[in-house]
Design an enzyme around this catalytic site. Structure first.
Site, PDB file in Angstrom:
ATOM      1  N   GLY A 163       0.806  -1.228   0.000  1.00  0.00           N
ATOM      2  CA  GLY A 163       0.000   0.000   0.000  1.00  0.00           C
ATOM      3  C   GLY A 163       0.835   1.271   0.000  1.00  0.00           C
ATOM      4  O   GLY A 163       2.070   1.258   0.000  1.00  0.00           O
ATOM      5  N   ALA A 191       3.222   1.961   3.108  1.00  0.00           N
ATOM      6  CA  ALA A 191       4.425   1.134   3.070  1.00  0.00           C
ATOM      7  C   ALA A 191       5.423   1.690   2.062  1.00  0.00           C
ATOM      8  O   ALA A 191       6.624   1.770   2.322  1.00  0.00           O
ATOM      9  CB  ALA A 191       4.061  -0.307   2.721  1.00  0.00           C
ATOM     10  N   ASP A 227      -4.710 -13.278   2.098  1.00  0.00           N
ATOM     11  CA  ASP A 227      -5.764 -12.401   2.592  1.00  0.00           C
ATOM     12  C   ASP A 227      -5.878 -12.643   4.091  1.00  0.00           C
ATOM     13  O   ASP A 227      -6.376 -13.676   4.521  1.00  0.00           O
ATOM     14  CB  ASP A 227      -7.083 -12.717   1.883  1.00  0.00           C
ATOM     15  N   GLU A 229      -2.769  23.207   4.588  1.00  0.00           N
ATOM     16  CA  GLU A 229      -2.254  22.461   3.440  1.00  0.00           C
ATOM     17  C   GLU A 229      -2.704  23.124   2.151  1.00  0.00           C
ATOM     18  O   GLU A 229      -3.838  23.608   2.067  1.00  0.00           O
ATOM     19  CB  GLU A 229      -2.757  21.019   3.470  1.00  0.00           C
ATOM     20  N   ASP A 287      -9.322  13.704  10.553  1.00  0.00           N
ATOM     21  CA  ASP A 287      -8.024  13.522   9.908  1.00  0.00           C
ATOM     22  C   ASP A 287      -6.932  14.302  10.635  1.00  0.00           C
ATOM     23  O   ASP A 287      -5.795  13.838  10.738  1.00  0.00           O
ATOM     24  CB  ASP A 287      -8.112  13.988   8.450  1.00  0.00           C
ATOM     25  N   HIS A 321      -3.581  15.222  15.389  1.00  0.00           N
ATOM     26  CA  HIS A 321      -2.428  16.123  15.348  1.00  0.00           C
ATOM     27  C   HIS A 321      -2.646  17.430  16.100  1.00  0.00           C
ATOM     28  O   HIS A 321      -1.819  17.862  16.890  1.00  0.00           O
ATOM     29  CB  HIS A 321      -2.068  16.444  13.892  1.00  0.00           C
TER      30      HIS A 321
END
Lengths: 486, 486
Positions: free
Chosen positions: B15, B18, B88, B220, B239, B244
């Protein structure tokens, strides 16, 4: 800003100060368009010379010493306002032609009737000149003002300063006597009060609860050059400590003034100076270092067995509630490794509870976690704050970091020379950047008491190598307190 | 530093996370010599592929996303430790070959018996995987440790987060569950506590007496890219805010911890989070702005009439003695004009007694004399302090000046990526930079209450232009308090 002009009379018009500082300052003001149009200058000296000869000599000095570039066309405009008059001003018989000359000059430049007398000569000449000015009705007139500017040191000790002040006071009102401490014209000194009182972050920390100690340093790499005759008589104490260092200390440590007005600020500085003492000795460990650089006695015009100090370091106490227990370390000297003037404030260290053994925090500070606020006066004005951050990529390690504010870098302009501001101040009648008699008196009382302390310790000197950091004893004075010079 | 190695199992090994974050972080650690020699990696995915194919794919991503330059020789050494296993992992029948594969891998790399399970896939897969790991005796062993790392958001709201935590707690001890908030791995966040407590100059000022208000911004310029499926479900609140922003707030505002130990710090953060509330509304003026950028509903994988917020601004209160009356303004959003993450602390202004009419000082501050401390988190880490000085060459004028500390400039090294530190932390068993369950629970309680407040106001949205500063209402929220976003 509409500054009233005047005729500026420089006694000692051919001397070092006139050439190196005054003429370049006037030239800079002229270039910047800040010199009033009804300004004129009369240089006084004993030798005969023509206006044009005097102008040429000043032009040579200005192009050498001014921070601005030479502009021939601008100079030609200014030169017309500059005159020379020859005469030995100790003697009354020379005053009638002198008076006529300066009055003619004033009329030529617009006739504002304002006269500024600048004493740019040896102190023993101040009294006869002042008295003669009075005698010839040159210290007051029907219109305009008469002001006098006096270079430091103001006197040689308390008693001579009092005598000089009595003479001047008989001739001029206190409000017309401008006692120069040109450090007060330096940008960073003027900035001290703004930094202290226009910043919420500093004001609450400015006391014994948060400040560990204060260092004030004025270090010079030059020797005494050809000023031996002057320097050997005064030494570091009278040349630097009694005036510049104590003024820096006063501004740094004084109580908040009620308003930004000259009298209010001078009153606070005076209160502070009255509270300053040499830190009491403990176990005969001296808090007073007198030093002389190796080779000083061989300098030109210095006595063969001179006992004049070219370096001093002192630990002072300010006996008031704000500063109880906080040492003020001051040092100044010549022929040192470096050349700088600065005030360093070391804040107390945080307890070690967080960054170490929680139990240690009870009785111990993390003395390696330093916070320093440095006010740089010379050569580059600025403010530097040293604080602590986490070392990047490390988990627990704390390392010092610096935030730096460089004034000339930020404003992209040349900081004006101290004398430019001081001359404008006098024309404006603003005493803020000049010392009051009371301040000078107080600083002589302290200075005399330090000399007497020095004599009690048999006048010991520590000799130091030229180009060194100064006497080792000055370093030791801090080391035995667990501190060091920054 | 001797870090114990492990076999790291990445669920979601093919993904985005990673490829973009984990593999580059491991590569950087390897280059820096900080990766333990007995480390190995098993990427898990559903598609069949060989080790060498997987290695090639990661190499391509590393050379694209790593901050280090490509070193083929170093990569060849690291590549040998990387394996791939297809399956899986929702289904129990796939666990025996999987278990054999990761055990073989661990033995090959030295057999330390340590396993790190990294959940780099969709949250709904966490539970079946955790339960299967337990079922197959992979969550505890005779030797070595088993630790699990979970990406944020941890749950979707309070109730789903509780459910997820119950599942994990049935499988792993709390000390082995590492809930990632990768902001906690950012240098400047780790620096907040050091800056606060290793500096005498800041600690005494860090409260309502000296601080006017605090701003925390995470802005952002990017939109949601191809993450519409994820983003449209969570929005800015889940999010960014729940994780954060609240972590930054907690570190900035928490009480001093007794020591720098993970539990102690997390306890203080929790206390702080429990004290946070939306600032009470006055005269129906909202302290909560939900915004959505114009065109969001047309983005890929976003619902046609999406009610998801892409921007929020809030005014929060911290209900404790230190912060009574001090507003905390937080904002975060996408498609804004700029891209930055920072905390700005505005100190109170000094009284005007000194710089103006003495009488005004009684009731008035000089509100133009601002002191700001800015902690820059992104893009460039640093600390900036804005203070006030005298304007050069002017007598009375006060102007702002800045002192700037730039961390990458000062240390001449690349700041390590957050994930590098976080991976080492887990191998070291250090929970400091991870969120405790209690913190997450507390932040969901707050987040849910804000959503419910938003629903009460009928779920109003302010639409803003892409590339703008955000909704005007967010600017107005501060303007009506006499403040503005810095």
């Amino acid at each position: 800003m509409s500054v009233p002009g005047c005729t500026m009379v420089i006694f000692g018009g051919t001397g070092d100060l006139a050439h190196r500082k005054l003429a370049p300052a006037i030239y800079n003001l002229h270039l910047e368009g800040r010199l009033p149009s009804d300004f004129s200058l009369v240089g006084i000296g004993r030798k005969q010379k023509s206006d044009s000869q005097y102008r040429q000599e000043l032009a040579a000095s200005i192009s050498k010493y001014s921070s601005s570039t030479w502009d021939e066309k601008q100079w030609q405009t200014l030169a017309l306002k500059i005159h020379y008059h020859a005469g030995d001003m100790r003697y009354a018989e020379n005053y009638l032609p002198f008076k006529n000359a300066v009055e003619a000059c004033n009329i030529e430049s617009g006739g504002n009737g304002n006269y500024l007398y600048y004493m740019a000569l040896a102190p023993h000449l101040f009294t006869p000149i002042a008295e003669n000015l009075k005698l010839h009705n040159m210290t007051a007139g029907e219109s305009g003002w008469r002001r006098i500017m006096i270079e430091k040191p103001f006197g040689y000790d308390l008693s001579s300063a009092r005598k000089l002040n009595n003479t001047l006071s008989a001739v001029f009102d206190e409000e017309n006597i401008y006692r120069i401490d040109h450090y007060l014209g330096k940008e960073m000194l003027q900035n001290i009060l703004v930094i202290r009182f226009a910043n919420t972050i500093f004001e609450p920390l400015w006391n014994k609860r948060f400040i560990d100690h204060v260092q004030i340093s004025a270090r010079e790499s030059d020797g005494i050059g050809d000023r031996g005759r002057y320097y050997d008589r005064v030494g570091a104490m009278r040349d630097m400590f009694q005036s510049h260092l104590l003024q820096m200390l006063a501004l740094m440590a004084m109580e908040p003034p009620l308003k930004a007005d000259p009298d209010t600020i001078r009153t606070e500085k005076l209160k502070l100076l009255n509270a300053v003492h040499l830190w009491p000795e403990e176990e005969s460990k001296s808090n007073l270092i007198f030093g002389q650089y190796y080779g000083y006695m061989q300098e030109k015009d210095v006595a063969a067995y001179s006992q004049t100090e070219t370096y001093i370091a002192l630990k002072l106490a300010v006996n008031n509630s704000r500063w109880q227990g906080v040492p003020f370390y001051l040092q100044t000297g010549k022929k040192l490794e470096d050349k700088l003037v600065k005030i360093v404030i070391q804040f107390k260290s945080p307890p070690s509870f967080y960054f170490g053994d929680p139990l240690e925090g009870v009785y111990k500070e993390r003395s390696d976690l330093i916070n320093l606020l440095t006010l740089k006066v010379q050569p580059r004005e600025g403010v530097v704050f040293q604080f602590n951050i986490k070392k990047p990529a490390a988990i627990e390690e704390v390392v010092p970091a610096e935030m730096d504010f460089c004034q000339p870098c930020a404003f992209m302009i040349n900081t004006p020379e101290a004398y430019e501001l001081l001359l404008l101040d006098v024309m404006n009648g603003d005493q803020t950047r000049f010392s009051s008699w009371n301040e000078i008196e107080s600083s002589w009382i302290l200075t005399d008491s330090i000399y007497s302390q020095h004599r009690k310790s048999l006048g010991n000197f520590d000799i130091y190598e030229a180009g060194s950091m100064g006497p080792e004893s000055a370093a030791d004075m801090l080391i035995r307190d667990g501190r060091h010079w920054w």
